[in-house]
Design a protein around this motif. Structure first.
Motif, PDB file in Angstrom:
ATOM      1  N   LYS A  29       0.824  -1.208   0.000  1.00 38.60           N
ATOM      2  CA  LYS A  29       0.000   0.000   0.000  1.00 38.60           C
ATOM      3  C   LYS A  29       0.864   1.266   0.000  1.00 38.60           C
ATOM      4  O   LYS A  29       0.346   2.356  -0.134  1.00 38.60           O
ATOM      5  CB  LYS A  29      -0.967  -0.020   1.184  1.00 38.60           C
ATOM      6  CG  LYS A  29      -2.046  -1.079   0.989  1.00 38.60           C
ATOM      7  CD  LYS A  29      -3.080  -1.067   2.086  1.00 38.60           C
ATOM      8  CE  LYS A  29      -4.165  -2.087   1.773  1.00 38.60           C
ATOM      9  NZ  LYS A  29      -5.167  -2.178   2.847  1.00 38.60           N
ATOM     10  N   THR A  88       6.018   1.372  -8.022  1.00 38.98           N
ATOM     11  CA  THR A  88       5.071   1.164  -9.112  1.00 38.98           C
ATOM     12  C   THR A  88       5.049   2.352 -10.074  1.00 38.98           C
ATOM     13  O   THR A  88       5.522   3.449  -9.758  1.00 38.98           O
ATOM     14  CB  THR A  88       3.650   0.968  -8.550  1.00 38.98           C
ATOM     15  OG1 THR A  88       3.247   2.167  -7.905  1.00 38.98           O
ATOM     16  CG2 THR A  88       3.588  -0.215  -7.585  1.00 38.98           C
ATOM     17  N   TYR A 114      -4.151  -4.132  -6.148  1.00 37.57           N
ATOM     18  CA  TYR A 114      -3.381  -2.888  -6.140  1.00 37.57           C
ATOM     19  C   TYR A 114      -3.966  -1.866  -7.115  1.00 37.57           C
ATOM     20  O   TYR A 114      -4.054  -0.671  -6.800  1.00 37.57           O
ATOM     21  CB  TYR A 114      -1.891  -3.130  -6.447  1.00 37.57           C
ATOM     22  CG  TYR A 114      -1.135  -1.824  -6.498  1.00 37.57           C
ATOM     23  CD1 TYR A 114      -0.807  -1.156  -5.319  1.00 37.57           C
ATOM     24  CD2 TYR A 114      -0.812  -1.217  -7.713  1.00 37.57           C
ATOM     25  CE1 TYR A 114      -0.173   0.075  -5.341  1.00 37.57           C
ATOM     26  CE2 TYR A 114      -0.177   0.002  -7.748  1.00 37.57           C
ATOM     27  CZ  TYR A 114       0.144   0.651  -6.560  1.00 37.57           C
ATOM     28  OH  TYR A 114       0.762   1.865  -6.601  1.00 37.57           O
ATOM     29  N   SER A 119      -4.991   1.724  -5.862  1.00 39.11           N
ATOM     30  CA  SER A 119      -4.321   2.942  -6.333  1.00 39.11           C
ATOM     31  C   SER A 119      -5.272   3.843  -7.126  1.00 39.11           C
ATOM     32  O   SER A 119      -5.032   5.031  -7.255  1.00 39.11           O
ATOM     33  CB  SER A 119      -3.082   2.608  -7.166  1.00 39.11           C
ATOM     34  OG  SER A 119      -3.411   1.839  -8.299  1.00 39.11           O
ATOM     35  N   HIS A 122       2.403   3.899 -10.878  1.00 36.51           N
ATOM     36  CA  HIS A 122       1.534   4.876 -10.220  1.00 36.51           C
ATOM     37  C   HIS A 122       2.373   5.811  -9.340  1.00 36.51           C
ATOM     38  O   HIS A 122       2.224   7.035  -9.388  1.00 36.51           O
ATOM     39  CB  HIS A 122       0.475   4.143  -9.382  1.00 36.51           C
ATOM     40  CG  HIS A 122      -0.370   5.046  -8.547  1.00 36.51           C
ATOM     41  ND1 HIS A 122      -1.490   5.680  -9.043  1.00 36.51           N
ATOM     42  CD2 HIS A 122      -0.255   5.435  -7.246  1.00 36.51           C
ATOM     43  CE1 HIS A 122      -2.027   6.413  -8.080  1.00 36.51           C
ATOM     44  NE2 HIS A 122      -1.301   6.287  -6.987  1.00 36.51           N
ATOM     45  N   HIS A 131       3.021   1.584  -2.353  1.00 34.01           N
ATOM     46  CA  HIS A 131       3.296   1.660  -3.792  1.00 34.01           C
ATOM     47  C   HIS A 131       4.645   1.067  -4.193  1.00 34.01           C
ATOM     48  O   HIS A 131       5.240   1.484  -5.181  1.00 34.01           O
ATOM     49  CB  HIS A 131       3.144   3.105  -4.317  1.00 34.01           C
ATOM     50  CG  HIS A 131       1.816   3.695  -3.958  1.00 34.01           C
ATOM     51  ND1 HIS A 131       0.649   3.307  -4.575  1.00 34.01           N
ATOM     52  CD2 HIS A 131       1.469   4.606  -3.015  1.00 34.01           C
ATOM     53  CE1 HIS A 131      -0.370   3.981  -4.028  1.00 34.01           C
ATOM     54  NE2 HIS A 131       0.107   4.756  -3.087  1.00 34.01           N
TER      55      HIS A 131
END
Length: 125
Positions: free
Chosen positions: A11, A29, A119, A123, A31, A13
């Protein structure tokens, strides 16, 4: 934005590869890379360092901000990606390939890691 199905995600990322001979690769990530903006400096844990899931183990600096890097697992750092230190833009251009950050010999993995689909939903939320 597509999150590779074979990876697991935190969480915070970060992504985590499946362990090969007890060693997993960790990165951030796409993101997170997009949210950071252009990464200009990377501070990674040193080989031999012990990292703890959910704890800070490095830093990513972009043109917009400085973000802590968290480890998604417990273990010992066995490699740090010098290419990313030399060229931090790899974090933005190839977050799941050449932009990996470090490798850990995993001693414990928390139960709260997310699948790619979980995920993606997290996200987007």
């Amino acid at each position: 934005m597509s999150n590779p199905q074979q990876l697991r995600y935190s969480k915070e990322h970060e992504w985590l590869s499946a362990a090969e001979e007890g060693v997993s690769t960790i990165g951030i990530t796409e993101h997170a890379a997009n949210a950071l903006g252009d990464v200009v400096f990377v501070q990674l844990p040193e080989v031999g360092d012990t990292v703890t899931a959910g704890e800070t183990c490095g830093e990513l600096e972009s043109t917009k901000s400085v973000s802590d890097l968290y480890s998604p697992v417990n273990g010992e750092v066995v490699a740090a990606n010098q290419d990313v230190v030399d060229d931090p833009s790899l974090v933005n251009s190839a977050p799941f390939e050449g932009g990996w950050l470090f490798k850990v010999r995993v001693t414990e993995e928390p139960g709260d890691l997310l699948s790619a689909d979980e995920y993606t939903a997290f996200s987007a939320g």
